[in-house]
Write a protein that holds these residues in place. Structure first.
Motif, mmCIF file in Angstrom:
data_model
loop_
_atom_site.group_PDB
_atom_site.id
_atom_site.type_symbol
_atom_site.label_atom_id
_atom_site.label_comp_id
_atom_site.label_asym_id
_atom_site.label_seq_id
_atom_site.Cartn_x
_atom_site.Cartn_y
_atom_site.Cartn_z
ATOM 1 N N LYS A 10 7.735 24.737 0.096
ATOM 2 C CA LYS A 10 7.779 23.291 0.327
ATOM 3 C C LYS A 10 8.595 22.928 1.556
ATOM 4 C CE LYS A 10 7.075 21.700 -4.381
ATOM 5 N NZ LYS A 10 7.747 21.207 -5.598
ATOM 6 N N GLY A 11 8.010 22.068 2.392
ATOM 7 C CA GLY A 11 8.748 21.541 3.543
ATOM 8 C C GLY A 11 8.867 22.519 4.695
ATOM 9 N N HIS A 90 12.634 24.920 8.930
ATOM 10 C CA HIS A 90 13.065 23.949 7.931
ATOM 11 C C HIS A 90 12.417 24.274 6.586
ATOM 12 C CE1 HIS A 90 12.650 20.274 5.555
ATOM 13 N NE2 HIS A 90 13.770 19.899 6.105
ATOM 14 N N ASP A 92 12.636 22.850 2.216
ATOM 15 C CA ASP A 92 13.166 21.783 1.353
ATOM 16 C C ASP A 92 14.272 22.276 0.433
ATOM 17 O OD1 ASP A 92 11.633 19.767 2.368
ATOM 18 O OD2 ASP A 92 10.130 19.795 0.757
ATOM 19 N N ASP A 93 14.237 23.587 0.104
ATOM 20 C CA ASP A 93 15.220 24.128 -0.841
ATOM 21 C C ASP A 93 15.823 25.403 -0.278
ATOM 22 O OD1 ASP A 93 16.682 25.212 -2.937
ATOM 23 O OD2 ASP A 93 15.183 24.746 -4.457
ATOM 24 N N GLN A 139 18.030 23.166 6.092
ATOM 25 C CA GLN A 139 17.600 22.105 5.169
ATOM 26 C C GLN A 139 18.320 20.823 5.571
ATOM 27 O OE1 GLN A 139 18.249 22.767 0.786
ATOM 28 N NE2 GLN A 139 18.931 20.642 0.885
ATOM 29 N N ASP A 140 17.683 19.697 5.356
ATOM 30 C CA ASP A 140 18.325 18.415 5.641
ATOM 31 C C ASP A 140 19.511 18.207 4.699
ATOM 32 O OD1 ASP A 140 16.338 17.933 7.516
ATOM 33 O OD2 ASP A 140 15.058 16.900 6.072
#
Lengths: 142, 142
Positions: A10-11, A90, A92-93, A139-140
């Motif tokens: 994801k992401g 990048h 997400d986790d 990650q953000d």
């Protein structure tokens, strides 16, 4: 469906390419000729580097100019010359990515997931595990 | 509004990162650990290379394994070791990009815009004009 069957993490996207250059002033010209723009410049004293960010789709190019020869990027330039310093992916986790890579015996440079400016999370994979490329996983801020 | 004021060239994004590796079988493991997948593998005999494509957001990673030592990628590995071989930037109008770069004295490797497999258009900018990175500018088939 098991994790193995999922098509993509994801992401996942290329967050940025970090390119070590002797001079941001000189290097930005090519991107400007293509109609791209430096949107942010910043000097990060504790890392000994000046950065210029050039958005490019969902990614960006980060030009890295050393503040002096005895810095990470300065030593890179002395040894390798200008060129790609790292690729940042990048996700997400990042904790899941860390666990997956650790579990597969991938060589990770960072001792743990690090927190950078603005709460951004990251760690580095050793080039020997990533096709000769220094790979940042990021990650953000949470 | 003049061209100088436009925020970005149309369609600009990172198309792919070409990474020279000794073995696709070994190198793909890292990406698979992150949940990414090789969606296409191809041997391009006339370029002496086997490629594996890994989609990543709007971009992709292309692993490049040489078919032998006396090939472009084989010589790159002998000289530099595994690592980033080229960065490809997608644009919507490659002829415009060519004209802009030529007009600014950027060093272009290709004698003209080339047509590759499937009508894909491309040319290469010399690393000396692109921060030490071999830069491909490409456009989808017209």
């Amino acid at each position: 469906m098991s994790k193995q069957c999922e098509p993509s993490v994801k992401g996942a996207r290329i967050d940025h390419l970090g390119i070590a250059v002797e001079s941001i002033t000189t290097a930005r010209g090519l991107y400007e000729a293509l109609g791209l723009r430096v949107t942010h410049e910043e000097t990060v004293e504790h890392e000994g580097v000046r950065t210029a960010m050039i958005p490019l789709g969902e990614s960006r190019v980060e030009l890295l100019e050393p503040l002096g020869p005895d810095t990470t990027v300065g030593r890179f330039l002395s040894k390798r010359g200008a060129g790609l310093h790292h690729v940042a992916l990048h996700v997400d986790d990042i904790q899941e990515a860390w666990a997956e890579l650790q579990g597969r015996g991938v060589s990770i440079v960072s001792p743990a997931v690090q927190t950078g400016a603005g709460g951004h999370l990251y760690f580095f994979v050793h080039p020997k595990s990533a096709g000769g490329v220094l790979l940042e996983i990021c990650q953000d801020p949470v």
